[in-house]
Design an enzyme around this catalytic site. Structure first.
Site, PDB file in Angstrom:
ATOM      1  N   GLU A  64      -8.275  -4.765   4.880  1.00 51.62           N
ATOM      2  CA  GLU A  64      -8.076  -4.462   3.465  1.00 51.62           C
ATOM      3  C   GLU A  64      -6.983  -5.338   2.863  1.00 51.62           C
ATOM      4  O   GLU A  64      -7.082  -5.755   1.712  1.00 51.62           O
ATOM      5  CB  GLU A  64      -7.739  -2.970   3.301  1.00 51.62           C
ATOM      6  CG  GLU A  64      -8.966  -2.103   3.571  1.00 51.62           C
ATOM      7  CD  GLU A  64      -8.629  -0.694   3.999  1.00 51.62           C
ATOM      8  OE1 GLU A  64      -7.878  -0.547   4.993  1.00 51.62           O
ATOM      9  OE2 GLU A  64      -9.105   0.252   3.372  1.00 51.62           O
ATOM     10  N   GLY A 121      -9.776   9.165   7.374  1.00 47.31           N
ATOM     11  CA  GLY A 121     -10.679   9.347   6.244  1.00 47.31           C
ATOM     12  C   GLY A 121     -11.931   8.563   6.593  1.00 47.31           C
ATOM     13  O   GLY A 121     -11.843   7.519   7.237  1.00 47.31           O
ATOM     14  N   ARG A 139      -2.419  -1.991  -3.560  1.00 45.74           N
ATOM     15  CA  ARG A 139      -3.619  -1.187  -3.371  1.00 45.74           C
ATOM     16  C   ARG A 139      -3.484   0.080  -4.214  1.00 45.74           C
ATOM     17  O   ARG A 139      -2.474   0.762  -4.173  1.00 45.74           O
ATOM     18  CB  ARG A 139      -3.724  -0.769  -1.908  1.00 45.74           C
ATOM     19  CG  ARG A 139      -4.947   0.050  -1.684  1.00 45.74           C
ATOM     20  CD  ARG A 139      -4.880   0.809  -0.407  1.00 45.74           C
ATOM     21  NE  ARG A 139      -6.207   1.314  -0.126  1.00 45.74           N
ATOM     22  CZ  ARG A 139      -6.589   1.720   1.051  1.00 45.74           C
ATOM     23  NH1 ARG A 139      -5.774   1.670   2.065  1.00 45.74           N
ATOM     24  NH2 ARG A 139      -7.809   2.185   1.227  1.00 45.74           N
ATOM     25  N   LEU A 155     -15.147   4.516   9.483  1.00 45.24           N
ATOM     26  CA  LEU A 155     -14.778   5.779  10.138  1.00 45.24           C
ATOM     27  C   LEU A 155     -13.341   5.729  10.627  1.00 45.24           C
ATOM     28  O   LEU A 155     -13.030   5.096  11.641  1.00 45.24           O
ATOM     29  CB  LEU A 155     -15.706   6.041  11.340  1.00 45.24           C
ATOM     30  CG  LEU A 155     -17.209   6.047  11.068  1.00 45.24           C
ATOM     31  CD1 LEU A 155     -17.978   6.232  12.376  1.00 45.24           C
ATOM     32  CD2 LEU A 155     -17.581   7.152  10.077  1.00 45.24           C
ATOM     33  N   HIS A 162     -12.272   3.989  -0.438  1.00 42.53           N
ATOM     34  CA  HIS A 162     -12.371   2.966   0.616  1.00 42.53           C
ATOM     35  C   HIS A 162     -13.117   1.724   0.146  1.00 42.53           C
ATOM     36  O   HIS A 162     -13.660   0.969   0.951  1.00 42.53           O
ATOM     37  CB  HIS A 162     -13.155   3.475   1.855  1.00 42.53           C
ATOM     38  CG  HIS A 162     -12.427   4.437   2.705  1.00 42.53           C
ATOM     39  ND1 HIS A 162     -13.093   5.425   3.417  1.00 42.53           N
ATOM     40  CD2 HIS A 162     -11.124   4.580   2.989  1.00 42.53           C
ATOM     41  CE1 HIS A 162     -12.203   6.121   4.101  1.00 42.53           C
ATOM     42  NE2 HIS A 162     -10.999   5.640   3.853  1.00 42.53           N
ATOM     43  N   ASN A 221       0.872  -1.160   0.000  1.00 41.65           N
ATOM     44  CA  ASN A 221       0.000   0.000   0.000  1.00 41.65           C
ATOM     45  C   ASN A 221       0.917   1.221   0.000  1.00 41.65           C
ATOM     46  O   ASN A 221       1.408   1.638   1.035  1.00 41.65           O
ATOM     47  CB  ASN A 221      -0.856  -0.059   1.273  1.00 41.65           C
ATOM     48  CG  ASN A 221      -1.865   1.067   1.348  1.00 41.65           C
ATOM     49  OD1 ASN A 221      -1.867   1.963   0.516  1.00 41.65           O
ATOM     50  ND2 ASN A 221      -2.716   1.015   2.366  1.00 41.65           N
ATOM     51  N   ARG A 242     -10.495  16.697   6.530  1.00 43.17           N
ATOM     52  CA  ARG A 242     -11.258  17.015   5.315  1.00 43.17           C
ATOM     53  C   ARG A 242     -12.660  17.493   5.670  1.00 43.17           C
ATOM     54  O   ARG A 242     -13.287  16.940   6.580  1.00 43.17           O
ATOM     55  CB  ARG A 242     -11.351  15.785   4.411  1.00 43.17           C
ATOM     56  CG  ARG A 242     -10.041  15.422   3.770  1.00 43.17           C
ATOM     57  CD  ARG A 242     -10.142  14.110   3.001  1.00 43.17           C
ATOM     58  NE  ARG A 242      -9.165  13.168   3.492  1.00 43.17           N
ATOM     59  CZ  ARG A 242      -9.179  11.867   3.247  1.00 43.17           C
ATOM     60  NH1 ARG A 242     -10.130  11.331   2.515  1.00 43.17           N
ATOM     61  NH2 ARG A 242      -8.253  11.082   3.736  1.00 43.17           N
TER      62      ARG A 242
HETATM   63  P1  ADP Z   1      -6.749   5.900   8.683  1.00 48.31           P
HETATM   64  O1  ADP Z   1      -7.885   6.474   7.891  1.00 48.31           O
HETATM   65  O2  ADP Z   1      -5.560   6.801   8.753  1.00 48.31           O
HETATM   66  O3  ADP Z   1      -6.430   4.452   8.359  1.00 48.31           O
HETATM   67  P2  ADP Z   1      -7.673   4.768  11.199  1.00 48.31           P
HETATM   68  O4  ADP Z   1      -8.679   3.839  10.627  1.00 48.31           O
HETATM   69  O5  ADP Z   1      -6.450   4.208  11.802  1.00 48.31           O
HETATM   70  O6  ADP Z   1      -7.297   5.912  10.170  1.00 48.31           O
HETATM   71  O7  ADP Z   1      -8.436   5.637  12.319  1.00 48.31           O
HETATM   72  C1  ADP Z   1      -7.814   6.667  12.998  1.00 48.31           C
HETATM   73  C2  ADP Z   1      -8.841   7.323  13.911  1.00 48.31           C
HETATM   74  O8  ADP Z   1      -9.334   6.335  14.833  1.00 48.31           O
HETATM   75  C3  ADP Z   1      -8.270   8.465  14.737  1.00 48.31           C
HETATM   76  O9  ADP Z   1      -9.144   9.575  14.671  1.00 48.31           O
HETATM   77  C4  ADP Z   1      -8.254   7.887  16.139  1.00 48.31           C
HETATM   78  O10 ADP Z   1      -8.473   8.876  17.126  1.00 48.31           O
HETATM   79  C5  ADP Z   1      -9.424   6.935  16.094  1.00 48.31           C
HETATM   80  N1  ADP Z   1      -9.321   5.934  17.165  1.00 48.31           N
HETATM   81  C6  ADP Z   1      -8.397   4.949  17.288  1.00 48.31           C
HETATM   82  N2  ADP Z   1      -8.600   4.269  18.448  1.00 48.31           N
HETATM   83  C7  ADP Z   1      -9.660   4.841  19.059  1.00 48.31           C
HETATM   84  C8  ADP Z   1     -10.349   4.618  20.282  1.00 48.31           C
HETATM   85  N3  ADP Z   1      -9.990   3.661  21.107  1.00 48.31           N
HETATM   86  N4  ADP Z   1     -11.400   5.418  20.568  1.00 48.31           N
HETATM   87  C9  ADP Z   1     -11.764   6.399  19.731  1.00 48.31           C
HETATM   88  N5  ADP Z   1     -11.160   6.668  18.569  1.00 48.31           N
HETATM   89  C10 ADP Z   1     -10.117   5.904  18.238  1.00 48.31           C
END
Ligand code: ADP
Length: 398
Positions: free
Chosen positions: A383, A211, A91, A208, A179, A7, A240
């Site tokens: 993924e 992104g 990817r 969520l 996504h 990726n 964003r």
């Molecule tokens: P990306 O789109 O970069 O792959 P991720 O899927 O890793 O992002 O998600 C990152 C988000 O998940 C961040 O906003 C982080 O704060 C949130 N996050 C990770 N662990 C937790 C948690 N335990 N509680 C709330 N939010 C979380």
């Protein structure tokens, strides 16, 4: 089949060496700061401490070279020979006209070049990653799996923008979504958990993370999704803006004499949770600040939650019948608070969760209340496994 999944970002390269059937991960890691001072690789093998090498990597080819060196390392490596890698799955964020997993050839690379205009931050890295691998292991099958693929089924009435039609036919301007690998994985996983044929499943998949996007999946096929021409449209994200009146762009642009590139940066990098809260793009930071009484953090959080809620309502209306809602991504998988707030008050749509099942849950599981018409799941996304499976399918059918 043992597959190396890559990726590649503009200056990074994430990798996983994985078995596409069992899902077993032999090792994974991240190369960062390619082309920038301070580049390094962090390699993780199950049961071992992370192995870090710092070395200047001027290009993706050099990064792939270092990756192979680490994979082959006597102590920290996970393969004996490059021939152990049966195929490489890449990817790709934007495939333009390529919608299916595809074996890489010159024509494919040309299409990815064209698609750079839609994913200027992501596609150049992917192309460089493919070329790096091809230079070092000529003849090994390289397969691309595109994030826009799952959304290519979206019918025109949901995919087009209400602008003159010629921009669609001549410039290929439409909603491509993003996504898609995650939304497809979550759809198939939900079907598996419900013991249902995916072709009979209507599900709203909610991804969520930094992104964020949400899809309405009808009979196993994507019917609508929140991201558009680029991953900027839709939900409020870390940095964003998501949806806004397009007039915001030219009003601010004119008022502050900003160029298109500056507006691009403003909406992609300085908006969302970060822009509204002024604190952070990270959901946890913003939640903590809101709990501590920071008003702007609270507004940002409420905007984030309400935007997802609004899409669930809209997609329930579009789908007519919703069998399930499934959460994935860093926030969707880990935040019981986000899930509870998003679904609060949706009982009229037949959606309710059991707090006892939701509280603290982070693993794959159903969290719906007994009387909920719509079943609700946490479906941690994978993924890499999806890419490995698609790659295996292509290689086996060559
Ligand atoms: P990306 O789109 O970069 O792959 P991720 O899927 O890793 O992002 O998600 C990152 C988000 O998940 C961040 O906003 C982080 O704060 C949130 N996050 C990770 N662990 C937790 C948690 N335990 N509680 C709330 N939010 C979380």
């Amino acid at each position: 089949m043992d597959i190396l999944v890559l990726n590649s970002g503009s200056s990074s390269l994430k990798y996983q060496y994985i078995n596409s059937v069992s899902g077993k991960v032999y090792g994974k890691g991240l190369i960062e700061r390619i082309g920038i001072e301070g580049s390094n690789i962090e390699h993780k093998k199950p049961g071992s401490e992370p192995y870090v090498i710092e070395r200047y990597l001027p290009s993706h080819t050099e990064a792939v070279k270092l990756l192979f060196e680490v994979l082959l390392d006597k102590e920290h490596g996970i393969i004996n020979n490059l021939d152990d890698i049966q195929a490489i799955g890449h990817r790709v964020v934007h495939g333009a006209s390529i919608t299916e997993p595809t074996l890489v050839n010159d024509e494919v690379l040309e299409t990815l070049e064209f698609a750079k205009r839609f994913a200027p931050l992501h596609n150049p890295g992917a192309i460089a990653g493919i070329q790096g691998v091809e230079a070092l292991t000529p003849g090994k099958p390289n397969v691309i799996v595109v994030d826009t693929g799952f959304h290519s089924d979206i019918p025109q009435e949901n995919a087009l923008y209400a602008i003159p039609y010629k921009y669609y036919t001549e410039d290929k301007i439409k909603r491509y979504g993003a996504h898609g690998i995650s939304h497809k994985y979550v759809t198939l996983k939900t079907a598996e958990l419900m013991e249902k044929d995916p072709e009979e499943l209507n599900v709203i998949t909610v991804h969520l993370g930094n992104g964020a996007s949400i899809s309405a999946v009808k009979n196993g096929h994507c019917y609508d999704t929140s991201m558009g021409l680029t991953p900027l449209e839709g939900l409020v994200m870390g940095t964003r803006s998501g949806d806004l009146d397009p007039a915001v762009v030219f009003t601010i642009g004119k008022q502050h004499d900003l160029s298109y590139d500056q507006m691009d940066t403003l909406l992609n990098k300085e908006s969302g949770l970060l822009g509204v809260s002024g604190i952070s793009s990270d959901f946890r930071d913003v939640t903590e600040a809101a709990e501590a009484g920071n008003e702007r953090a609270q507004i940002a959080l409420d905007m984030f939650i309400n935007r997802v809620k609004k899409y669930i309502g809209a997609y329930s209306a579009l789908l007519g019948r919703v069998d399930a809602i499934s959460f994935a991504g860093g926030i969707g998988e880990n935040s019981d608070f986000a899930r509870a707030e998003i679904l609060k008050g949706l009982e009229n749509l037949g959606i309710s969760i059991d707090p006892a099942l939701n509280d603290g849950a982070r693993e794959e599981k159903e969290i719906s209340a007994k009387d909920s018409k719509v079943r609700v799941f946490i479906t941690p996304t994978n993924e890499e496994l999806m890419i490995a499976r698609e790659t295996q399918y292509i290689v086996e059918n060559l």
